[in-house]
Design an enzyme around this catalytic site. Structure first.
Site, PDB file in Angstrom:
ATOM      1  CB  THR A   1      -0.967   0.059   1.352  1.00  0.00           C
ATOM      2  OG1 THR A   1      -1.681  -1.051   1.088  1.00  0.00           O
ATOM      3  CG2 THR A   1      -1.960   1.052   1.073  1.00  0.00           C
ATOM      4  CB  VAL A   2       3.084   2.547   2.623  1.00  0.00           C
ATOM      5  CG1 VAL A   2       3.913   4.044   2.624  1.00  0.00           C
ATOM      6  CG2 VAL A   2       2.208   2.533   3.334  1.00  0.00           C
TER       7      VAL A   2
ATOM      8  CD  GLU B   1       6.905  13.551  10.689  1.00  0.00           C
ATOM      9  OE1 GLU B   1       7.713  14.237  10.999  1.00  0.00           O
ATOM     10  OE2 GLU B   1       6.015  13.159  11.573  1.00  0.00           O
TER      11      GLU B   1
ATOM     12  CB  ILE C   1      -0.121  13.760  12.116  1.00  0.00           C
ATOM     13  CG1 ILE C   1      -1.861  13.587  11.912  1.00  0.00           C
ATOM     14  CG2 ILE C   1      -0.151  15.076  13.204  1.00  0.00           C
ATOM     15  CD1 ILE C   1      -2.602  13.266  13.062  1.00  0.00           C
TER      16      ILE C   1
ATOM     17  N   GLY D   1     -10.634  -2.804   4.109  1.00  0.00           N
ATOM     18  CA  GLY D   1      -9.262  -2.664   4.314  1.00  0.00           C
ATOM     19  C   GLY D   1      -8.889  -1.704   5.766  1.00  0.00           C
TER      20      GLY D   1
ATOM     21  CG  ASP E   1      -0.704   0.684  15.815  1.00  0.00           C
ATOM     22  OD1 ASP E   1      -0.079   0.478  15.124  1.00  0.00           O
ATOM     23  OD2 ASP E   1      -1.468   1.837  15.727  1.00  0.00           O
TER      24      ASP E   1
ATOM     25  CE  LYS F   1       0.683   4.172  14.618  1.00  0.00           C
ATOM     26  NZ  LYS F   1      -0.902   4.176  14.411  1.00  0.00           N
TER      27      LYS F   1
END
Ligand SMILES: NC(=O)c1ccc[n+]([C@@H]2O[C@H](COP(=O)([O-])OP(=O)(O)OC[C@H]3O[C@@H](n4cnc5c(N)ncnc54)[C@H](OP(=O)(O)O)[C@@H]3O)[C@@H](O)[C@H]2O)c1
Length: 413
Positions: free
Chosen positions: A10-11, A117, A124, A175, A189, A193
């Protein structure tokens, strides 16, 4: 700048598209992906392989972008890239939360950078702002919605009156949730972070696994409805405060009221609210995930590296951060108890709360959503030390013959 991309999912695909559209001076020299053969339509003229050496052993590639996810292979790739004198850009919070302490030191020893990032709150721009503008500011409070999947689930439970299970299934189809959603719905998760954010803020490394965590799996539609009745919403929050020289943090579902800016953060959006000692309150809000929002953060890291202004992410040699015990801080609570509908139950519960110096702000009863002979009691307490609340809760749980089920949520202020 010549880059090599590991992982064309995806990314990775988003990044390739952005770089092509910008027509700038970033050249994609090669892609490594285990199923590159299926991705020819995206690759077009870019050389690709499943063999990592295509990138790692190419001395003309100065920057490696790691977008495979997972830990073991990603660790090998990032370490090898640094060893081969390449800078690294990654979106992999799981890797950094587990191995960041050693990786960042290794990068500095190699004179190279790891930019990340995209690893916290997607698009963000929180990492670079902390690393630069807020580097000399003391952050005294941070609270954030930094997991889009859980916020999406909580939003749809409220807006569409759906159960947790039904929304999760819908999110998986769209998804927005993984086939195995444990990392997201279990709060892990957000825990990873938060560990990265607080490591940057304090300059000392925070071990993610030491941050207390609760996910959203125990929540039911009734809690969402009860929250609404009192003009509150439920959010999974990553919460940090610096108080009396201690660093307290946890990830927890919590009630937020209409005055709190996190109240209006809906669906998969993310938001981070923090308080600086001199600079006051700041709110960052935006897309926490998604192909282009996340890829843009990766692209922005590449431009940052290219400009020569990248820096090492946290001060070396500062060691690990000692975490205060969250039970020593105070909070008001929402407590929903499913109990047998019989005389004396409420009195027994009130007695326990009183014995633990917990003062009740309101009590409500509702038979409508429960089986005959049972009742839901909802109690809001005034703010008190969490340790007292946990002790009282333990005593209430021991009333097994009358208390069938309980759930509690802190009220965020
Ligand atoms: N998606 C988001 O919105 C988002 C947001 C923030 C951060 N991130 C982070 O960004 C990273 C990538 O996420 P993604 O959503 O793009 O994942 P993805 O869609 O699963 O893509 C990963 C790609 O890497 C390939 N791959 C996986 N393991 C590999 C290995 N060991 N060797 C070679 N190729 C491998 C996969 O191949 P297959 O096609 O064969 O699986 C796939 O093409 C993760 O660290 C994730 O946490 C993602």
């Amino acid at each position: 700048m010549k880059i090599g991309i590991f992982g064309l999912g995806t990314v990775g695909q988003g990044l390739v598209e952005i770089i092509r559209q910008k027509e700038g001076d970033i050249a994609i020299a090669a892609v490594v992906d285990r199923s590159f053969a299926r991705k020819q339509q995206v690759l077009k003229e870019i050389p690709a392989s499943a063999d990592r050496n295509l990138i790692l052993k190419d001395p003309s590639i100065d920057t490696v972008v790691e977008l495979m996810g997972g830990i073991d292979d990603a660790l090998y790739v990032v370490r090898s890239a640094l060893e081969h004198g390449k800078n690294v850009v990654t979106a992999n919070k799981a890797l950094l939360a587990e191995h960041g302490y050693a990786l960042f030191q290794f990068a500095e020893a190699q004179g190279k950078f790891i930019c990340f990032e995209a690893a916290v709150a997607g698009a963000i721009p929180i990492i670079r702002n902390i690393e630069t503008i807020f580097r000399n500011e003391r952050i005294t409070r941070l609270m954030g919605i930094i997991n889009g999947t859980t916020n999406y689930i909580l939003t749809r439970m409220r807006k569409d009156g759906m159960s947790y299970g039904d929304v999760l299934e819908a999110a998986q189809k769209q998804g927005l949730a993984e086939a195995d959603p444990t990392l997201d719905v279990g709060g892990y998760d957000a825990q990873q972070k938060l560990a990265l954010l607080i490591s940057l803020i304090t300059g000392k490394w925070v071990e993610a696994k030491n941050i207390p965590v609760r996910g959203i799996t125990e929540l039911s539609s009734q809690d969402v409805v009860w929250a609404e009745r009192f003009h509150n919403r439920i959010r999974l929050v990553a919460d940090y405060c610096f108080q009396n020289d201690n660093h307290y943090m946890h990830v927890t579902p919590a009630l937020v009221n209409e005055q709190n800016v996190l109240y209006d953060i809906e669906y998969e959006n993310n938001a981070i609210l923090f308080q600086g000692e001199y600079s006051g309150e700041h709110l960052f809000m935006g897309k926490g995930a998604g192909k282009f929002p996340t890829a843009f953060s990766v692209y922005s890291d590449l431009k940052h590296l290219q400009s020569g202004s990248a820096r090492w992410s946290y001060q070396q040699g500062q060691g690990y951060l000692a975490l205060g015990d969250i039970a020593d801080t105070s909070s008001a609570f929402y407590l929903r108890l499913r109990v047998k509908d019989q005389p004396g139950v409420l009195a027994a519960i009130a007695q326990i709360l009183g014995n633990n110096a917990l003062s009740i702000a309101s009590v409500h009863q509702d038979h409508s959503a429960v089986a005959a002979g049972e009742v839901d009691i909802v109690i809001h307490t005034h703010a008190a030390k969490r340790s007292r609340f946990y002790k009282g809760l333990g005593e209430i749980q021991a009333l097994k013959n009358i208390v069938l089920h309980q759930i509690y949520l802190p009220v965020l202020t």
